[in-house]
Scaffold this active site. Structure first.
Site, mmCIF file in Angstrom:
data_model
loop_
_atom_site.group_PDB
_atom_site.id
_atom_site.type_symbol
_atom_site.label_atom_id
_atom_site.label_comp_id
_atom_site.label_asym_id
_atom_site.label_seq_id
_atom_site.Cartn_x
_atom_site.Cartn_y
_atom_site.Cartn_z
ATOM 1 N N ARG A 92 0.805 -1.231 0.000
ATOM 2 C CA ARG A 92 0.000 0.000 0.000
ATOM 3 C C ARG A 92 0.836 1.278 0.000
ATOM 4 O O ARG A 92 1.908 1.323 0.602
ATOM 5 C CB ARG A 92 -0.903 -0.008 1.238
ATOM 6 C CG ARG A 92 -1.923 -1.121 1.182
ATOM 7 C CD ARG A 92 -2.698 -1.276 2.470
ATOM 8 N NE ARG A 92 -3.737 -2.284 2.303
ATOM 9 C CZ ARG A 92 -3.521 -3.596 2.389
ATOM 10 N NH1 ARG A 92 -2.312 -4.078 2.657
ATOM 11 N NH2 ARG A 92 -4.509 -4.448 2.197
ATOM 12 N N HIS A 117 -1.016 -2.503 -4.422
ATOM 13 C CA HIS A 117 -0.426 -3.312 -5.504
ATOM 14 C C HIS A 117 -0.394 -2.586 -6.860
ATOM 15 O O HIS A 117 -0.765 -3.154 -7.898
ATOM 16 C CB HIS A 117 -1.174 -4.643 -5.644
ATOM 17 C CG HIS A 117 -1.048 -5.541 -4.444
ATOM 18 N ND1 HIS A 117 0.050 -5.549 -3.611
ATOM 19 C CD2 HIS A 117 -1.899 -6.478 -3.927
ATOM 20 C CE1 HIS A 117 -0.123 -6.442 -2.654
ATOM 21 N NE2 HIS A 117 -1.290 -7.013 -2.814
ATOM 22 N N HIS A 188 2.657 -13.014 -5.674
ATOM 23 C CA HIS A 188 1.479 -13.119 -4.809
ATOM 24 C C HIS A 188 0.855 -14.517 -4.854
ATOM 25 O O HIS A 188 -0.369 -14.657 -4.948
ATOM 26 C CB HIS A 188 0.461 -12.057 -5.219
ATOM 27 C CG HIS A 188 -0.412 -11.571 -4.116
ATOM 28 N ND1 HIS A 188 -1.351 -12.371 -3.524
ATOM 29 C CD2 HIS A 188 -0.476 -10.380 -3.484
ATOM 30 C CE1 HIS A 188 -1.972 -11.679 -2.588
ATOM 31 N NE2 HIS A 188 -1.462 -10.459 -2.540
ATOM 32 N N ASP A 261 -1.923 -10.080 8.219
ATOM 33 C CA ASP A 261 -1.828 -9.334 6.956
ATOM 34 C C ASP A 261 -0.854 -8.187 7.224
ATOM 35 O O ASP A 261 -1.217 -7.018 7.198
ATOM 36 C CB ASP A 261 -3.216 -8.821 6.531
ATOM 37 C CG ASP A 261 -3.236 -8.311 5.104
ATOM 38 O OD1 ASP A 261 -2.158 -8.234 4.482
ATOM 39 O OD2 ASP A 261 -4.336 -7.986 4.617
ATOM 40 N N GLU A 326 4.956 -12.389 0.561
ATOM 41 C CA GLU A 326 5.299 -11.364 -0.433
ATOM 42 C C GLU A 326 6.568 -10.636 -0.009
ATOM 43 O O GLU A 326 6.535 -9.784 0.872
ATOM 44 C CB GLU A 326 4.123 -10.397 -0.565
ATOM 45 C CG GLU A 326 2.808 -11.087 -0.877
ATOM 46 C CD GLU A 326 1.600 -10.253 -0.492
ATOM 47 O OE1 GLU A 326 1.524 -9.087 -0.853
ATOM 48 O OE2 GLU A 326 0.713 -10.791 0.205
HETATM 49 C C1 BGC Z 1 -2.676 -7.600 1.068
HETATM 50 C C2 BGC Z 1 -4.092 -7.930 1.466
HETATM 51 C C3 BGC Z 1 -4.902 -7.948 0.236
HETATM 52 C C4 BGC Z 1 -4.312 -8.940 -0.716
HETATM 53 C C5 BGC Z 1 -5.053 -8.915 -2.005
HETATM 54 C C6 BGC Z 1 -2.196 -8.646 0.176
HETATM 55 O O1 BGC Z 1 -0.895 -8.381 -0.217
HETATM 56 O O2 BGC Z 1 -1.852 -7.466 2.187
HETATM 57 O O3 BGC Z 1 -4.606 -7.000 2.359
HETATM 58 O O4 BGC Z 1 -6.218 -8.268 0.485
HETATM 59 O O5 BGC Z 1 -2.977 -8.667 -0.960
HETATM 60 O O6 BGC Z 1 -4.521 -9.843 -2.876
#
Ligand code: BGC
Length: 367
Positions: A92, A117, A188, A261, A326
């Site tokens: 983010r 992303h 991802h 998360d 990630e």
């Molecule tokens: C984020 C999550 C998100 C997800 C979506 C992750 O990298 O931290 O909050 O919902 O990606 O693919």
């Protein structure tokens, strides 16, 4: 068919065949090694769609969530980042805004008021070009124009996947730019090491994280800027623990993240020879070790999966049926100058590495 037409049809098929993907399935490339491990990737979003590894009984099982058809990855069909090569900025950026060299940039806000992303049409939703392909590696390229999703500079980026004889997938990222910008690429993949995501939750797996600190988030999943020790928190995985053990803990950070998360501040300090994260599935005996030269790793325990997406084999992916690792710069570094920088300038080359190494254990333990 007339002989001449037949001749031209045959000629076209030969021409098509020479540039067609090597795997049987259209638009998918399959890497294979002598040990039998197979990794399938589609150039759409650079997505890893399947990873077949031997379990402790030498049976090949698929350990990632994904789809059988490339179109299933189109955002109009499924809104997911399954297996994707994310860019230009994984994670983010607060309120979709950052300032670089005195210029303020406005990005799309696609997640709780923030840019996630790389925005709604990040690279994970673009078609990468295949520039090299053989049975052991695939090199993908993307050219992102100046102003793409609000980011400055035309960026040319590469994601290369290499399957080793030792059952590891080495992912290397590279990028150059025509103007100062920020870059943070990651993969991802949602792992489920049981091979049976319909029945097995990642909560039943053992996680080890080589990190003494993590970066807390607010109720919009945005990092606050604090680096907090994991000691005496549900984020301490310095000894392997079951993911499910503390995922429901009465803890503000667990509540803010809707589970795990968060970004962990790795103790590996960029050393690729040290394990950053390990995951062991006691059921299958499959172990995944993650290595990276990045300072951080987002561990996302599939909290938003809710059964609404149907993947391979008709399986509805329920909450926590997959977990992502990630590798990354810490989230929102463009607004946090005290953290390792994600700035890339013309003349420099961005490089980042992540290895997913697979093995098996006889019993449910990590070493
Ligand atoms: C984020 C999550 C998100 C997800 C979506 C992750 O990298 O931290 O909050 O919902 O990606 O693919």
């Amino acid at each position: 068919m007339k002989p001449l037409n037949l001749f031209f049809t045959a000629l076209c098929l030969v021409a098509l065949g020479s540039c067609a993907p090597k795997s049987a399935q259209e638009n998918f490339y399959t890497l294979k090694n002598e040990a039998g491990m197979q990794v399938t990737i589609t150039p759409f979003g650079g997505r890893i769609s399947s990873i077949l590894v031997p379990d402790r009984n030498a049976k090949l099982i698929d350990v990632v969530l994904g789809f059988e058809k490339m179109e299933d990855y189109y955002p109009g069909n499924n809104q997911t980042d399954f297996g994707a090569s994310i860019g230009r900025y994984a994670n983010r950026i607060a309120q979709g805004r950052f300032t670089l060299d005195g210029v303020e940039y406005d990005l799309p806000k696609n997640n709780f008021g923030h840019c996630l992303h790389g925005g709604p049409s990040g690279w994970q939703y673009q078609l990468y070009e295949v520039v090299e392909a053989d049975s052991r590696h695939l090199k993908l390229k993307i050219v992102s124009p100046d102003g793409d999703n609000g980011f400055p500079g035309e960026v040319t980026a590469y994601t290369t996947y290499t399957l080793t004889e030792g059952n590891a997938i080495e992912i290397s990222y590279e990028a150059v730019t025509t103007a100062p910008t920020v870059i943070n690429m990651t993969n991802h993949s949602y792992f489920n090491l049981s091979g049976d995501p319909a029945h097995h939750s990642v909560c039943d797996d053992l996680l080890y994280v080589n990190a003494s600190a993590f970066t807390p988030v607010d109720s919009t999943y945005m990092t606050t800027g604090e680096i907090r020790p994991v000691e005496s928190t549900p984020f301490d995985f310095r000894e392997p623990r079951l993911i499910g053990e503390r995922i429901g803990a009465d803890d503000t950070q667990i509540r803010n993240g809707n589970g795990y998360d968060h970004n962990w501040v790795l103790d590996t300090k960029g050393d690729m020879t040290e394990i950053a994260v390990s995951l062991v599935c006691p059921e299958s005996g499959v172990k995944l070790d993650v290595y990276t030269d990045e300072p951080g790793i987002q561990i996302y325990s599939g909290n938003f999966l809710d059964g609404s997406i149907t993947g391979k084999g008709g399986v509805k992916y329920s909450q926590r049926s997959g977990i992502c690792f990630e590798t990354q710069k810490y989230p929102d570094t463009p607004n946090k100058p005290q953290w390792p920088s994600a700035v890339l300038r013309p003349g420099e080359t961005y490089r980042s590495h992540c290895t997913f190494a697979f093995s098996t254990v006889a019993e449910s333990k990590t070493e």
